[in-house]
Design a protein around this motif. Sequence first.
Motif, PDB file in Angstrom:
ATOM      1  N   UNK A  99      -6.720  -4.030   2.260  1.00  0.00           N
ATOM      2  CA  UNK A  99      -6.846  -3.010   1.241  1.00  0.00           C
ATOM      3  C   UNK A  99      -7.824  -1.901   1.545  1.00  0.00           C
ATOM      4  N   UNK A 100      -7.769  -0.913   0.690  1.00  0.00           N
ATOM      5  CA  UNK A 100      -8.592   0.286   0.751  1.00  0.00           C
ATOM      6  C   UNK A 100      -9.713   0.089  -0.255  1.00  0.00           C
ATOM      7  N   UNK A 101     -10.964   0.007   0.222  1.00  0.00           N
ATOM      8  CA  UNK A 101     -12.072  -0.373  -0.636  1.00  0.00           C
ATOM      9  C   UNK A 101     -12.834   0.790  -1.232  1.00  0.00           C
ATOM     10  N   UNK A 102     -13.991   0.456  -1.813  1.00  0.00           N
ATOM     11  CA  UNK A 102     -14.862   1.450  -2.422  1.00  0.00           C
ATOM     12  C   UNK A 102     -15.649   2.213  -1.365  1.00  0.00           C
ATOM     13  N   UNK A 103     -16.000   3.447  -1.681  1.00  0.00           N
ATOM     14  CA  UNK A 103     -16.951   4.191  -0.860  1.00  0.00           C
ATOM     15  C   UNK A 103     -18.348   3.930  -1.398  1.00  0.00           C
ATOM     16  N   UNK A 226       0.391  -6.704   2.476  1.00  0.00           N
ATOM     17  CA  UNK A 226       0.321  -5.820   3.647  1.00  0.00           C
ATOM     18  C   UNK A 226       1.274  -4.630   3.534  1.00  0.00           C
ATOM     19  N   UNK A 227       1.791  -4.363   2.340  1.00  0.00           N
ATOM     20  CA  UNK A 227       2.577  -3.156   2.125  1.00  0.00           C
ATOM     21  C   UNK A 227       4.049  -3.240   2.428  1.00  0.00           C
ATOM     22  N   UNK A 245       2.577   4.679  -4.548  1.00  0.00           N
ATOM     23  CA  UNK A 245       1.770   4.173  -3.444  1.00  0.00           C
ATOM     24  C   UNK A 245       1.505   2.696  -3.679  1.00  0.00           C
ATOM     25  N   UNK A 246       1.230   1.986  -2.583  1.00  0.00           N
ATOM     26  CA  UNK A 246       1.073   0.541  -2.641  1.00  0.00           C
ATOM     27  C   UNK A 246      -0.381   0.173  -2.943  1.00  0.00           C
ATOM     28  N   UNK A 247      -0.580  -0.647  -3.976  1.00  0.00           N
ATOM     29  CA  UNK A 247      -1.935  -1.050  -4.340  1.00  0.00           C
ATOM     30  C   UNK A 247      -2.578  -1.907  -3.259  1.00  0.00           C
TER      31      UNK A 247
END
Length: 265
Positions: A99-103, A226-227, A245-247
Amino acid sequence: MLRAVMVDESVEVVENRPAAGSYHLLTLRAAGIAPAAQPGQFVHLRIPCCGGALLRRPFSIYRVRGQTLSILYKVVGQGTAALARARAGDRMDALGPLGHGFSLPGRDEQPLLVAGGYGVAALYLLAERSPVRGVLFQGGRSRQDILCEEEFRALGWEVHVATEDGSRGVRGLVTEPLRRELERGGQGRKLYACGPTGMLRAVGRLAEEFGLPAELSLDEHMCCGVGVCLTCVVPVRTETGWEYQRACTEGPVFDSRVLLWEVPE
């Protein structure tokens, strides 16, 4: 927002113990996954003792210590009940970090974290690695849904608690003390949130109302992680309109300004 290299590995259970009520804390030795994990990412576990009938389950990475990582989970069904029976020394397959995490907040920003129930698990690593300390607003239905309060205080974070039944902190929704804090004003504030969809929608609206940036971690059903399967898609704004978009890959963390809470007609 950060994305690390994905690893598929056999991990060892170090500890699996009750945390509060029906919540449990699971610690895994994951030499490939743990060192690469970033705040807001998750692991996909193949739970032992369930045979081949159940898919992997996604769990937020709560804490990282060297080559170990911990997750907080609630026993709600067959899969998590089986997970609660895992003992030290047991092994399971894990895929992550995903996944795409926090900045991370900048040093000139004041982070305000908003957690609903065990959504707090996705925020602890962010709080621990943040270069500045801020405020955690934590909500739940009752006191048993308030987790890790003292752990956040130990990091130097101010903590405000709200429960719907008033059994811990103030009575009401967590967005109510958040609103009062935002009305006080302040410079450089940024919101980070993880929890039920209704709470995230309310946080997004507050961010828009007060003109603040916000990163929201969505709690979507994920099958593959994994999308590939497209079961976790969410509508987002684009320069030309909107798209899905994929979560699990583009998310679970999204900028609140791009999220569409309903599909446009």
